[in-house]
Scaffold this motif. Structure first.
Motif, PDB file in Angstrom:
ATOM      1  N   PHE A  80       0.833  -1.203   0.000  1.00 31.02           N
ATOM      2  CA  PHE A  80       0.000   0.000   0.000  1.00 31.02           C
ATOM      3  C   PHE A  80       0.866   1.252   0.000  1.00 31.02           C
ATOM      4  CE2 PHE A  80      -2.986  -3.067   1.849  1.00 31.02           C
ATOM      5  CZ  PHE A  80      -4.083  -2.842   1.038  1.00 31.02           C
ATOM      6  N   ARG A  81       0.398   2.264  -0.709  1.00 34.37           N
ATOM      7  CA  ARG A  81       1.036   3.574  -0.736  1.00 34.37           C
ATOM      8  C   ARG A  81      -0.032   4.616  -0.459  1.00 34.37           C
ATOM      9  NH1 ARG A  81       4.337   0.158  -0.998  1.00 34.37           N
ATOM     10  NH2 ARG A  81       5.988  -0.131  -2.511  1.00 34.37           N
ATOM     11  N   ASP A  82       0.366   5.699   0.172  1.00 35.13           N
ATOM     12  CA  ASP A  82      -0.574   6.793   0.405  1.00 35.13           C
ATOM     13  C   ASP A  82      -0.874   7.482  -0.908  1.00 35.13           C
ATOM     14  OD1 ASP A  82      -0.655   6.346   3.147  1.00 35.13           O
ATOM     15  OD2 ASP A  82       0.992   7.736   3.550  1.00 35.13           O
ATOM     16  N   ALA A  83      -2.131   7.857  -1.086  1.00 33.24           N
ATOM     17  CA  ALA A  83      -2.501   8.654  -2.261  1.00 33.24           C
ATOM     18  C   ALA A  83      -2.030  10.083  -2.013  1.00 33.24           C
ATOM     19  CB  ALA A  83      -4.003   8.620  -2.481  1.00 33.24           C
ATOM     20  N   PRO A  84      -1.561  10.778  -3.035  1.00 32.44           N
ATOM     21  CA  PRO A  84      -1.135  12.169  -2.847  1.00 32.44           C
ATOM     22  C   PRO A  84      -2.291  13.010  -2.313  1.00 32.44           C
ATOM     23  CG  PRO A  84      -0.501  11.384  -5.017  1.00 32.44           C
ATOM     24  CD  PRO A  84      -1.393  10.335  -4.412  1.00 32.44           C
ATOM     25  N   ALA A  85      -1.969  13.908  -1.402  1.00 28.61           N
ATOM     26  CA  ALA A  85      -2.989  14.799  -0.842  1.00 28.61           C
ATOM     27  C   ALA A  85      -3.452  15.766  -1.924  1.00 28.61           C
ATOM     28  CB  ALA A  85      -2.424  15.564   0.348  1.00 28.61           C
ATOM     29  N   SER A  86      -4.761  15.929  -2.031  1.00 28.94           N
ATOM     30  CA  SER A  86      -5.302  16.843  -3.045  1.00 28.94           C
ATOM     31  C   SER A  86      -5.612  18.211  -2.456  1.00 28.94           C
ATOM     32  CB  SER A  86      -6.555  16.236  -3.669  1.00 28.94           C
ATOM     33  OG  SER A  86      -7.530  16.033  -2.665  1.00 28.94           O
ATOM     34  N   GLY A  87      -5.243  18.411  -1.210  1.00 30.75           N
ATOM     35  CA  GLY A  87      -5.451  19.711  -0.594  1.00 30.75           C
ATOM     36  C   GLY A  87      -6.747  19.826   0.174  1.00 30.75           C
ATOM     37  N   GLY A  88      -7.624  18.875   0.003  1.00 32.80           N
ATOM     38  CA  GLY A  88      -8.908  18.916   0.702  1.00 32.80           C
ATOM     39  C   GLY A  88      -8.936  17.922   1.847  1.00 32.80           C
ATOM     40  N   ASP A  89     -10.123  17.653   2.318  1.00 32.21           N
ATOM     41  CA  ASP A  89     -10.354  16.685   3.378  1.00 32.21           C
ATOM     42  C   ASP A  89     -10.049  15.288   2.830  1.00 32.21           C
ATOM     43  OD1 ASP A  89     -11.320  15.068   5.388  1.00 32.21           O
ATOM     44  OD2 ASP A  89     -13.407  15.697   5.178  1.00 32.21           O
ATOM     45  N   PRO A  90      -9.149  14.527   3.472  1.00 34.32           N
ATOM     46  CA  PRO A  90      -8.805  13.194   2.962  1.00 34.32           C
ATOM     47  C   PRO A  90     -10.014  12.261   2.823  1.00 34.32           C
ATOM     48  CG  PRO A  90      -7.279  13.836   4.697  1.00 34.32           C
ATOM     49  CD  PRO A  90      -8.362  14.884   4.639  1.00 34.32           C
ATOM     50  N   SER A  91     -11.035  12.446   3.656  1.00 32.13           N
ATOM     51  CA  SER A  91     -12.213  11.575   3.561  1.00 32.13           C
ATOM     52  C   SER A  91     -13.031  11.849   2.303  1.00 32.13           C
ATOM     53  CB  SER A  91     -13.086  11.708   4.806  1.00 32.13           C
ATOM     54  OG  SER A  91     -13.669  12.991   4.854  1.00 32.13           O
ATOM     55  N   SER A  92     -12.805  13.001   1.656  1.00 32.93           N
ATOM     56  CA  SER A  92     -13.539  13.311   0.430  1.00 32.93           C
ATOM     57  C   SER A  92     -12.705  13.032  -0.825  1.00 32.93           C
ATOM     58  CB  SER A  92     -14.008  14.764   0.444  1.00 32.93           C
ATOM     59  OG  SER A  92     -12.898  15.629   0.388  1.00 32.93           O
ATOM     60  N   SER A 111      -8.518   6.516  -2.150  1.00 32.52           N
ATOM     61  CA  SER A 111      -8.153   6.421  -0.738  1.00 32.52           C
ATOM     62  C   SER A 111      -6.701   6.014  -0.533  1.00 32.52           C
ATOM     63  CB  SER A 111      -9.072   5.431  -0.020  1.00 32.52           C
ATOM     64  OG  SER A 111      -8.950   4.143  -0.590  1.00 32.52           O
ATOM     65  N   ARG A 112      -6.175   5.184  -1.439  1.00 26.46           N
ATOM     66  CA  ARG A 112      -4.782   4.746  -1.355  1.00 26.46           C
ATOM     67  C   ARG A 112      -4.414   4.066  -2.666  1.00 26.46           C
ATOM     68  NH1 ARG A 112      -5.534  -0.169   2.997  1.00 26.46           N
ATOM     69  NH2 ARG A 112      -7.521  -0.872   2.182  1.00 26.46           N
ATOM     70  N   LEU A 113      -3.164   3.723  -2.773  1.00 28.60           N
ATOM     71  CA  LEU A 113      -2.654   3.062  -3.969  1.00 28.60           C
ATOM     72  C   LEU A 113      -2.081   1.706  -3.567  1.00 28.60           C
ATOM     73  CD1 LEU A 113      -0.747   6.182  -5.315  1.00 28.60           C
ATOM     74  CD2 LEU A 113      -2.863   5.257  -6.254  1.00 28.60           C
ATOM     75  N   VAL A 114      -2.161   0.757  -4.491  1.00 29.40           N
ATOM     76  CA  VAL A 114      -1.594  -0.567  -4.250  1.00 29.40           C
ATOM     77  C   VAL A 114      -0.610  -0.862  -5.367  1.00 29.40           C
ATOM     78  CG1 VAL A 114      -2.084  -3.045  -4.134  1.00 29.40           C
ATOM     79  CG2 VAL A 114      -3.655  -1.440  -3.071  1.00 29.40           C
ATOM     80  N   ARG A 115       0.579  -1.267  -4.968  1.00 30.05           N
ATOM     81  CA  ARG A 115       1.609  -1.652  -5.940  1.00 30.05           C
ATOM     82  C   ARG A 115       1.353  -3.096  -6.341  1.00 30.05           C
ATOM     83  NH1 ARG A 115       4.639   0.171  -9.304  1.00 30.05           N
ATOM     84  NH2 ARG A 115       6.848  -0.093  -9.454  1.00 30.05           N
ATOM     85  N   GLN A 116       1.118  -3.314  -7.641  1.00 32.06           N
ATOM     86  CA  GLN A 116       0.929  -4.660  -8.179  1.00 32.06           C
ATOM     87  C   GLN A 116       1.814  -4.811  -9.397  1.00 32.06           C
ATOM     88  OE1 GLN A 116      -1.294  -7.498  -7.352  1.00 32.06           O
ATOM     89  NE2 GLN A 116      -0.867  -6.437  -5.448  1.00 32.06           N
TER      90      GLN A 116
END
Length: 163
Positions: free
Chosen positions: A122-134, A138-143
């Protein structure tokens, strides 16, 4: 004839919403991008069939389907994420997902696989500047050699009843 793969949920509707996410995902493509959703949210995977369009729908709304007596609104994932609308045709797929009491369909190009992700993939998704819940991802998966964006379904469908 519509081909469908159904998933039998375990537990009540509330259990599915409140259960912690699993590390198992249904992966699919929309445009040239790879996405995934938690397998526990998926109720059915079905071949594209024409929808009944409704007036005043969102740009991403393709229309509605009657699936065993339940009216399910179908949305084009590419359009929801700011891309071009798909020209839906045989070969495209509708993922039917459950968000608590609400069931929606997501039009995608194709379903790729069901994957299990280890915690270290799992990798964190880049912050888009807003509320993370919106955030829509939600996250990235390396496959293997690519990253798959795991969709945040409540952010994509904020009107859906989560009760």
């Amino acid at each position: 004839m519509s081909v469908a793969l159904e998933f039998e949920p375990t537990g009540s509707s509330d259990d599915r919403v409140l259960a912690p996410p699993t590390n198992q995902f249904v992966t699919f493509s929309a445009g040239d991008r790879g996405y995934g959703v938690d397998i526990m949210a998926v109720r059915e995977i079905r071949s594209w069939s024409p929808t009944t369009e409704l007036p005043d729908g969102a740009y991403s709304a393709c229309g509605v389907l009657d699936i065993r007596g339940t009216v399910v609104e179908v949305h084009d994932l590419s359009a929801m994420l700011g891309g071009q609308r798909l020209n839906a045709a045989p070969g495209h797929v509708v993922l039917v997902v459950s968000l608590g009491e609400t069931t929606v369909g997501i039009l995608v190009d194709s379903v790729s696989d069901i994957i299990f992700a280890k915690d270290d993939e799992f990798r964190d998704a880049p912050a888009s500047g807003g509320d993370p819940s919106s955030a829509k991802v939600s996250r990235l998966v390396r496959q293997q050699d690519r990253l798959i964006a795991i969709l945040n379904l409540p952010a994509l469908f904020p009107y859906a009843s989560m009760h």
